[in-house]
Structures are given as structure tokens and as C-alpha cells.
Design an enzyme around this catalytic site. Structure first.
Site, PDB file in Angstrom:
ATOM      1  N   GLU A 129       1.008  -1.380   0.072  1.00 43.55           N
ATOM      2  CA  GLU A 129      -0.201   0.156  -0.058  1.00 43.55           C
ATOM      3  C   GLU A 129       0.777   1.206  -0.051  1.00 43.55           C
ATOM      4  OE1 GLU A 129      -2.372  -0.229   3.586  1.00 43.55           O
ATOM      5  OE2 GLU A 129      -3.345  -2.144   2.873  1.00 43.55           O
ATOM      6  N   CYS A 167      -2.818  33.677   9.521  1.00 44.67           N
ATOM      7  CA  CYS A 167      -2.392  34.527  10.986  1.00 44.67           C
ATOM      8  C   CYS A 167      -1.895  33.617  11.970  1.00 44.67           C
ATOM      9  CB  CYS A 167      -3.656  35.102  11.196  1.00 44.67           C
ATOM     10  SG  CYS A 167      -4.275  36.368   9.742  1.00 44.67           S
TER      11      CYS A 167
HETATM   12  N1  LLP Z   1      -1.519   1.923   4.437  1.00 40.00           N
HETATM   13  C1  LLP Z   1      -2.101   2.355   5.511  1.00 40.00           C
HETATM   14  C2  LLP Z   1      -2.909   1.469   6.492  1.00 40.00           C
HETATM   15  C3  LLP Z   1      -1.729   3.746   6.069  1.00 40.00           C
HETATM   16  O1  LLP Z   1      -2.376   4.159   7.214  1.00 40.00           O
HETATM   17  C4  LLP Z   1      -0.998   4.503   5.186  1.00 40.00           C
HETATM   18  C5  LLP Z   1      -0.765   5.874   5.537  1.00 40.00           C
HETATM   19  C6  LLP Z   1      -0.367   3.925   3.970  1.00 40.00           C
HETATM   20  C7  LLP Z   1      -0.691   2.654   3.728  1.00 40.00           C
HETATM   21  C8  LLP Z   1       0.529   4.850   3.172  1.00 40.00           C
HETATM   22  O2  LLP Z   1       1.480   5.390   3.681  1.00 40.00           O
HETATM   23  P1  LLP Z   1       2.729   5.897   2.862  1.00 40.00           P
HETATM   24  O3  LLP Z   1       3.414   4.791   1.889  1.00 40.00           O
HETATM   25  O4  LLP Z   1       2.099   7.201   2.025  1.00 40.00           O
HETATM   26  O5  LLP Z   1       3.861   6.480   3.928  1.00 40.00           O
HETATM   27  N2  LLP Z   1      -0.126  12.733   6.415  1.00 40.00           N
HETATM   28  C9  LLP Z   1       1.155  12.430   6.938  1.00 40.00           C
HETATM   29  C10 LLP Z   1       1.497  10.869   6.261  1.00 40.00           C
HETATM   30  C11 LLP Z   1       0.283   9.987   7.169  1.00 40.00           C
HETATM   31  C12 LLP Z   1       0.169   8.476   6.606  1.00 40.00           C
HETATM   32  C13 LLP Z   1      -0.784   7.865   7.226  1.00 40.00           C
HETATM   33  N3  LLP Z   1      -1.023   6.502   6.712  1.00 40.00           N
HETATM   34  C14 LLP Z   1       2.362  12.996   6.168  1.00 40.00           C
HETATM   35  O6  LLP Z   1       2.157  14.229   5.413  1.00 40.00           O
HETATM   36  O7  LLP Z   1       3.593  12.696   6.420  1.00 40.00           O
END
Ligand code: LLP
Length: 425
Positions: free
Chosen positions: A275, A346
Site C-alpha cells: 500500500e 495568521c
Molecule cells: N496503508 C495504511 C494503512 C496507512 O495508514 C498509510 C498511511 C499508508 C498505507 C500509506 O503510507 P505511505 O506509503 O504514504 O507512507 N500525513 C502524513 C502521512 C500519514 C500517513 C498515514 N498512513 C504526512 O504528510 O507525512
């Protein structure tokens, strides 16, 4: 590798100068590159070659339907976490059989929709969710394909707000309870236990936490098999980090990550689900913004731009580093001085970069905020009543607005005065 490069002194997305898009669309805007999206998808899937592994792109990183369709056309599936994302995935043309539903708090109506659509699997994170899903499936006369997400209690060594695999985190089924919960699930008539899922965090820049988590999953699968249970899927989540700062060491490559998978899980004969979110879209997008003023403070120079923390919250929320790239290429050997790049909101947290060495910048200049394709537009809000910024997709020498900027009329149309206030002033 990405397709935002200087050409004849101008920053381009593939063959399109960003200044041309700015002229038509206005600023700020997000811009995504099809070639970079495809490149990242191919690099990741080639690293997995030879494994029975499938990519389910984590839509939370960027749920724009043009992005999702681009990836679906390459064969990707999707990982969704809400009814909204499920609907966007379907609208993007993603086949339901390639969709996985994750998340710690899926509601009854979300679970019902997922079962009605016939998605590939639901990643269940708790006993109450398991029981609720069982009831819903029985009422619909189906068996819900379920992977149980386990919490392996492994520290992913990333930012505390995006680590998810420690026992203090709300995610997954406590490691020591997992065996018993699998047996409980197997006995429920509305549940078809298909696999194990794990996800330990995001922007992970070391392989060891993955290896430890995958080994725990391996032990569990072997234990469940010894009990006579069939485990067909292992969902490894996402989390592999990307380079944000060109001066920092690169995170492990997809090839090295795939090696960890091969050495821990490949011999189990399971279908592997991955994922990735950030890895696919992060460096395939920039946020283009215009300098409104350059203000000399007592001790600092502030470059005030027309994008703000509501458009890209990562620096404010996670102290994240994003490159600041002038759209007009600075002269070779241009003098650099330290500047703070800030938005109009702000709050002092509305800062994209602090004390960053930048070439001379003046009002009216365009700058691109780098690596903004993941968790950029997806996390945007209209704080300070600022309209959500539009998203543009480039392919070769063509570009299209794939999500337009709402008008102020559209924003106002959602607001209603109650009858006791209407008319009276
Ligand atoms: N699978 C699950 C169950 C997840 O919770 C997440 C991300 C992913 C896959 C994908 O993860 P990635 O490959 O994108 O690292 N907003 C934060 C990141 C939050 C990630 C939440 N879960 C940021 O901007 O760094």
C-alpha cells in the site's frame, strides 16, 4: 527522479513551463507529472518482480481521480480509508476487486457499501469492528473477505505523529491478542479470513523496522497455519520514505525494501499486497505559489507567498522539509541569502521554510514547493476562508485542470443562516 526540471531557464513539469500554467490557472496550484507517477509506479513494481505482489495505492496520499485513474491504468489497485475515498476510487474507474479498505473507525454504512461493491478485502482493526462487520455481512447474505491488521509493537523510527505500529498507537489488533482474535474471526459465519495486514508508519527511512514487523507477521502466519487456518494474503501496508531534501541521504531503495520482503515472507506462498502512497505520488507533485511581498524584518527576510499552511500543512504539522525552487532558474553562482518563506495565514506556524539559503527573490516571482504530491492537496483545508487550490495534471506537453478552484459563491452556498438570524441584523 522526477520530471520537474529547468529547461531554457524555466522550471517545467515535463514539457510544460510552470509559468504557463500559472498564467491560465492562477496561483497557488498543485501540479502533478504523469511521467513521474508512471516512473515511480514502475520502479516500485519492477523491484517486486518475481513475487506474487500487488500494489494497492494508498489514496489518502492523493485522492485526485485523474491521479488514481493514471495508476489504475497501469494496473494498480487502491487502498481506501473512507466512503469518500471508496467513491472516488470507483469514480476513477478502479475495479472494486482491486480495492482494499483500511482504517481504525469504519462506520456501518461504510462497511455496507464496501460489501455491496464487492471489494477485495477489508482490513479489520478491532474485535468490535469484526463483530459489526459479521452482522452486516450476514444481513446482506455474504461473507466479508477480511484481513486482520495486527499491531506488531515495532518502532518505525519516524515522526511521532506518523508512527502507527507501537502498542501505544490506536492501530491494529494488539500483537499478543492476534492469535485469539484470528480464531474468533474464523468462527464467525459472516467472515472469511483471508489474511494478515500490518502497517507500521510513514516516511520510514530505515529497513530494520520493516524487517522486524515482517518477521512477526511471518511467525503469526506459521502459527495460524499450524492451527489449520488458510492464510492467503499478507498486506504489508505502505511507509517507505522518499527524499525531500536533496542534501540528505536517500532513503532505502524499493529494491532494498523488496529484498527485505523476499527474505522474510516470499517462501510462504501468500499473495502480497502493498500500500505505498507517498512513494508513488510524493515527488510527482509541486505546489506553485507567487511571491506577494518580500518583507525585511528586524532579523529576518520574509518571503510572503500566496500559498499557506491550509494548502500544504506538512511543514506546520510535522516540521517537514520541502524544497523551495524558484520557477525562473537562478543565474549560475547567484548569491544566496537566508530567508523565511511564509504564507498569509495568521499563525507563526504558517511557514514553509525557515532560514533557507535562496537566490534573490522579488514580489511577483513564482516559486515551487517541492515533493508536494503526497499529503498536500489531500490534507488541504479552507482555513481562513481560503478556497482549496486547484490541481493540474501534466502529460508531455499537455496540461489539464483536474480539480478546479471553487468560486467564492460556491463556498458561500454551503453556509446557511438559521431562520432566527435570517433577515434580522
Ligand atoms: N496503508 C495504511 C494503512 C496507512 O495508514 C498509510 C498511511 C499508508 C498505507 C500509506 O503510507 P505511505 O506509503 O504514504 O507512507 N500525513 C502524513 C502521512 C500519514 C500517513 C498515514 N498512513 C504526512 O504528510 O507525512
Amino acid at each position: 527522479m522526477n520530471h520537474f526540471q529547468y529547461h531554457l531557464g524555466q522550471l517545467h513539469a515535463e514539457a510544460v513551463p510552470l509559468s504557463r500554467i500559472a498564467k491560465t490557472v492562477g496561483t497557488p496550484f498543485y501540479c502533478y507529472s504523469t511521467a513521474t507517477l508512471k516512473h515511480h509506479y514502475k520502479v516500485f513494481t519492477s523491484a517486486l518482480a518475481g513475487l506474487d505482489a500487488h500494489v494497492h495505492y494508498a489514496m489518502k496520499a492523493n485522492a485526485n481521480i485523474a491521479v488514481v485513474r493514471t495508476l489504475a491504468n497501469l494496473g494498480a489497485g487502491a487502498d481506501v480509508v473512507s466512503e469518500g475515498e471508496l467513491r472516488l476510487a470507483l469514480a476513477a474507474g478502479m475495479p472494486a476487486r482491486r480495492i482494499v479498505f483500511s482504517g481504525v473507525g469504519k462506520t456501518q454504512s461504510e462497511l455496507t457499501l464496501a460489501l455491496r461493491e464487492g471489494i477485495l478485502q477489508i482490513n479489520v482493526e478491532s474485535v468490535p469492528e469484526l463483530k459489526a462487520l459479521n452482522e452486516i455481512a450476514m444481513a446482506l447474505g455474504v461473507r466479508a473477505p477480511v484481513s486482520l491488521r495486527v499491531n506488531p509493537d515495532i518502532d518505525a523510527a519516524t515522526h511521532v505523529k506518523i508512527t502507527t505500529g507501537r502498542k501505544e498507537n490506536k492501530f491494529g489488533i494488539e500483537w499478543t491478542h492476534a492469535h485469539a482474535v484470528f480464531h474468533m474471526a474464523a468462527a464467525l459465519p459472516g467472515i472469511d479470513v483471508v489474511g494478515v495486514a500490518v502497517h507500521i508508519g510513514s516516511q520510514i527511512t530505515e529497513l530494520e523496522p520493516f524487517r522486524l514487523a515482517f518477521l512477526r507477521v511471518r511467525d503469526l502466519v506459521l502459527m495460524l497455519r499450524a492451527d489449520g487456518m488458510t492464510i492467503r494474503h499478507i498486506d504489508l501496508g505502505g511507509g517507505l520514505g522518499i527524499p525531500y531534501d536533496p542534501d540528505m541521504a536517500e532513503p532505502p531503495s524499493p529494491i532494498a525494501y523488496a529484498e527485505v520482503i523476499r527474505s522474510t515472507l516470499a517462501d510462504l506462498g501468500c499473495t502480497l499486497l502493498l500500500e505505498p502512497g507517498r512513494l508513488i505520488v510524493g515527488n510527482a507533485g509541486v505546489l506553485v505559489t507567487k511571491v506577494i511581498y518580500v518583507k525585511e524584518g528586524a532579523t529576518r527576510t520574509f518571503v510572503i507567498v500566496d500559498a499557506a499552511m491550509n494548502d500544504l500543512v506538512r511543514p506546520a504539522m510535522y516540521d517537514a522539509y520541502h524544497e523551495i525552487i524558484p520557477v525562473i532558474e537562478p543565474a549560475a553562482g547567484a548569491n544566496r541569502s537566508l530567508m523565511d518563506v511564509v504564507g498569509p495565514v495568521c499563525e507563526s506556524g504558517d511557514t514553509f521554510a525557515q532560514q533557507r539559503p535562496l537566490p534573490p527573490i522579488t514580489a511577483g516571482d513564482l516559486v515551487a514547493v517541492g515533493s508536494a504530491g503526497a499529503y498536500g492537496a489531500a490534507m488541504a483545508s479552507s482555513y481562513n476562508a481560503r478556497p482549496l487550490v486547484p490541481e493540474v495534471l501534466v502529460r508531455g506537453d499537455a496540461f489539464a485542470v483536474v480539480r478546479r478552484r471553487p468560486s467564492y459563491e460556491e463556498m458561500l452556498a454551503l453556509e446557511v443562516l438559521p431562520d432566527w438570524l435570517a433577515g434580522a441584523r
